[in-house]
Design a protein around this motif. Structure first.
Motif, PDB file in Angstrom:
ATOM      1  N   ALA A 142      40.736  -7.451 -11.000  1.00 32.00           N
ATOM      2  CA  ALA A 142      41.086  -6.920 -12.446  1.00 32.00           C
ATOM      3  C   ALA A 142      40.613  -7.452 -13.641  1.00 32.00           C
ATOM      4  CB  ALA A 142      42.540  -6.966 -12.342  1.00 32.00           C
ATOM      5  N   PRO A 143      40.181  -8.599 -13.612  1.00 33.29           N
ATOM      6  CA  PRO A 143      39.871  -8.978 -15.032  1.00 33.29           C
ATOM      7  C   PRO A 143      38.350  -8.523 -15.262  1.00 33.29           C
ATOM      8  CG  PRO A 143      40.902 -10.810 -13.862  1.00 33.29           C
ATOM      9  CD  PRO A 143      41.013  -9.933 -12.855  1.00 33.29           C
ATOM     10  N   PRO A 144      37.390  -8.497 -14.358  1.00 32.20           N
ATOM     11  CA  PRO A 144      36.141  -7.945 -14.526  1.00 32.20           C
ATOM     12  C   PRO A 144      36.161  -6.519 -14.649  1.00 32.20           C
ATOM     13  CG  PRO A 144      36.334  -8.587 -12.084  1.00 32.20           C
ATOM     14  CD  PRO A 144      37.301  -9.206 -12.799  1.00 32.20           C
ATOM     15  N   LEU A 145      36.782  -5.699 -14.091  1.00 34.19           N
ATOM     16  CA  LEU A 145      36.989  -4.361 -14.244  1.00 34.19           C
ATOM     17  C   LEU A 145      37.782  -4.071 -15.712  1.00 34.19           C
ATOM     18  CD1 LEU A 145      36.905  -1.317 -13.246  1.00 34.19           C
ATOM     19  CD2 LEU A 145      39.417  -1.633 -12.575  1.00 34.19           C
ATOM     20  N   VAL A 146      38.803  -4.949 -16.194  1.00 31.33           N
ATOM     21  CA  VAL A 146      39.359  -4.598 -17.452  1.00 31.33           C
ATOM     22  C   VAL A 146      38.263  -4.965 -18.399  1.00 31.33           C
ATOM     23  CG1 VAL A 146      40.862  -5.266 -19.194  1.00 31.33           C
ATOM     24  CG2 VAL A 146      41.573  -4.674 -16.787  1.00 31.33           C
ATOM     25  N   THR A 147      37.591  -6.293 -18.282  1.00 28.64           N
ATOM     26  CA  THR A 147      36.445  -6.376 -19.387  1.00 28.64           C
ATOM     27  C   THR A 147      35.309  -5.465 -19.416  1.00 28.64           C
ATOM     28  OG1 THR A 147      36.983  -8.766 -18.823  1.00 28.64           O
ATOM     29  CG2 THR A 147      34.951  -8.313 -19.881  1.00 28.64           C
ATOM     30  N   LEU A 148      35.033  -4.747 -18.155  1.00 29.87           N
ATOM     31  CA  LEU A 148      33.855  -3.734 -18.239  1.00 29.87           C
ATOM     32  C   LEU A 148      34.265  -2.796 -19.100  1.00 29.87           C
ATOM     33  CD1 LEU A 148      30.992  -2.654 -17.104  1.00 29.87           C
ATOM     34  CD2 LEU A 148      32.454  -2.047 -15.096  1.00 29.87           C
ATOM     35  N   LEU A 153      34.283  -0.157 -24.052  1.00 28.75           N
ATOM     36  CA  LEU A 153      34.635   1.193 -24.679  1.00 28.75           C
ATOM     37  C   LEU A 153      35.759   0.748 -25.430  1.00 28.75           C
ATOM     38  CD1 LEU A 153      34.378   3.464 -21.562  1.00 28.75           C
ATOM     39  CD2 LEU A 153      32.839   3.225 -23.427  1.00 28.75           C
ATOM     40  N   GLY A 154      36.632  -0.327 -25.575  1.00 29.33           N
ATOM     41  CA  GLY A 154      37.732  -0.518 -26.377  1.00 29.33           C
ATOM     42  C   GLY A 154      38.898  -0.003 -25.746  1.00 29.33           C
ATOM     43  N   LEU A 155      40.242  -0.268 -26.126  1.00 31.15           N
ATOM     44  CA  LEU A 155      41.293   0.266 -25.421  1.00 31.15           C
ATOM     45  C   LEU A 155      41.454   1.762 -25.330  1.00 31.15           C
ATOM     46  CD1 LEU A 155      43.876  -2.253 -27.015  1.00 31.15           C
ATOM     47  CD2 LEU A 155      43.193  -2.123 -24.972  1.00 31.15           C
ATOM     48  N   SER A 156      40.805   2.531 -26.228  1.00 29.79           N
ATOM     49  CA  SER A 156      40.629   3.975 -26.169  1.00 29.79           C
ATOM     50  C   SER A 156      40.077   4.494 -24.765  1.00 29.79           C
ATOM     51  CB  SER A 156      40.096   4.484 -27.372  1.00 29.79           C
ATOM     52  OG  SER A 156      38.638   3.972 -27.381  1.00 29.79           O
ATOM     53  N   GLY A 157      39.296   3.731 -24.262  1.00 32.95           N
ATOM     54  CA  GLY A 157      38.720   4.008 -22.890  1.00 32.95           C
ATOM     55  C   GLY A 157      39.690   3.641 -21.521  1.00 32.95           C
ATOM     56  N   GLY A 158      40.643   3.094 -21.972  1.00 35.38           N
ATOM     57  CA  GLY A 158      41.711   2.446 -20.922  1.00 35.38           C
ATOM     58  C   GLY A 158      41.994   3.518 -19.747  1.00 35.38           C
ATOM     59  N   TYR A 159      41.770   4.975 -19.868  1.00 31.95           N
ATOM     60  CA  TYR A 159      42.038   5.952 -18.923  1.00 31.95           C
ATOM     61  C   TYR A 159      40.988   5.947 -17.772  1.00 31.95           C
ATOM     62  CZ  TYR A 159      37.557   8.210 -20.938  1.00 31.95           C
ATOM     63  OH  TYR A 159      36.432   8.530 -21.254  1.00 31.95           O
TER      64      TYR A 159
END
Length: 400
Positions: A142-148, A153-159
């Motif tokens: 999870a941490p490397p995926l979220v960081t990547l 892209l910022g939180l807007s790329g959370g999709y």
């Protein structure tokens, strides 16, 4: 053991717990981009872990009443949607609600998936160990995926965080789950009566196992939360070394889970459970006495290995103690009982403020001694339909 089914279910566990690990990985970005305070992000953490722990036994009771394997894909898809929406939402309340929904999805997944893994694994404890390690792998990814994704892209790329769940959900649909969990036949020890063999729930034994699990969860959470501050502020380690040591604890736990399953298959579950609880308290005490980062890291690795030796055997033993309620058994042991450690962590934080992290970790070791004592009162239970002659001999010898 149906290896293909176990492997596929392990993959779903990786994806599901990926979203459990995504919550703490998102917190720094929420603080930096939205200006959330420490108390605000603590509330978000509680929304994920608290609701997940409390609702997991409820989902366990639901799957005990009727087979609901559709909760497996529904669980990790809802978790993915919740995390993605939390990243993209505006406003604290909406973020909190989305994270809470993700926590409910994560909890909905575990009881039916654990039952299905047990059915696919048959009498193999290693199969449950492999399934359990899938969750550890997912949380560590999870941490490397979220960081990547969010870091780029910022939180807007959370999709994009929902992509792994969508892919595995499509695979699930294509597979049209090839198994059906029909209440894996679990019964009492070999000397039990015919009535007990048809499905006698041993509530006193299950209560002792819950006590073991509760007293396990406290030192586990305290070790996870106190290890880094202890290394940094007491031993003078750098933040990067502390983070690496914490990762070592996770890796050692994964190894311990696999070793515990293999040990239980060969020598019986009680051997694996007792070995873990005999090793863990001394390892924690070594940690409190460590005067260098090297010794502390070695002690933390040994703690992770020892504490996770009993993990998979405890899950299957809980299901065998309550053969008519396997979903509830896994829901309580994996959900409600595990949450006690989180509830106790503020008290240990206050204790650490007064006596330091060494004293807090030593107190956690004392709690683990209670688990060790209670673990030696546990008796084994195996499904008679899956008992081999080797297992039968091991069980008879253990009962003696």
């Amino acid at each position: 053991m149906k290896r293909g089914q176990v492997a596929f279910l392990t993959g779903t566990h990786v994806v599901n717990d990926l979203y459990q690990g995504a919550v703490p990985a998102l917190l720094p970005f929420l603080m930096s981009e939205r200006g959330y305070s420490y108390s605000a992000v603590a509330g978000i953490t509680l929304a994920a872990t608290g609701l997940s722990s409390l609702t997991q036994p409820i989902f366990g009771m639901i799957v005990d009443r009727r087979q609901r394997n559709w909760l497996i894909p529904a669980g990790f898809l809802v978790a993915a949607a919740g995390i993605a929406c939390a990243a993209m939402s505006s406003g604290y309340l909406l973020t909190w609600v989305c994270v809470a929904i993700a926590g409910i999805g994560i909890s909905a997944y575990h009881p039916p998936a654990t039952n299905a893994a047990r059915a696919a694994g048959g009498p193999s404890q290693f199969a449950m160990s492999a399934f359990s390690v899938g969750g550890t792998v997912g949380a560590s990814l999870a941490p490397p995926l979220v960081t990547l994704v969010v870091g780029g892209l910022g939180l807007s790329g959370g999709y994009l965080l929902a992509v792994p769940a969508i892919v595995v959900g499509l695979l699930w649909t294509l597979q049209k789950p090839w198994y059906r969990y029909r209440g894996y036949v679990m019964a009492a020890p070999i000397a039990a009566t015919a009535e007990q063999r048809r499905g006698h729930d041993d509530w006193p034994a299950f209560g002792r196992l819950v006590l073991v699990t509760v007293c396990w969860s406290v030192p586990y959470v305290i070790t996870m939360s106190m290890a880094s501050p202890f290394l940094i502020h007491t031993l003078g380690s750098s933040k990067s070394v502390a983070a690496l040591t914490l990762s070592l604890f996770t890796v050692a736990g994964a190894v311990g889970t696999l070793v515990g399953g293999a040990l239980a298959d060969r020598y019986g579950r009680r051997i694996a459970i007792r070995a873990g609880y005999l090793m863990a308290p001394p390892a924690l005490l070594v940690l409190t006495l460590a005067q260098s980062t090297v010794w502390a890291a070695l002690a933390i690795a040994l703690v992770g290995l020892a504490m996770f030796l009993p993990f998979a055997p405890q899950v299957t033993l809980a299901q065998d103690y309550l053969p008519t309620r396997p979903g509830s058994a896994s829901g309580v042991t994996l959900g409600l009982a595990m949450s006690v450690g989180g509830l106790a962590s503020p008290l240990f934080g206050i204790l650490a403020d007064h006596v330091g992290p060494r004293g807090a970790i030593a107190t956690a070791a004392a709690v683990l001694v209670v688990s060790t004592i209670a673990a030696f009162t546990l008796r084994d239970r195996v499904p008679p339909a899956t008992v081999s002659e080797h297992e039968r001999e091991l069980l008879v010898a253990a009962e003696r």
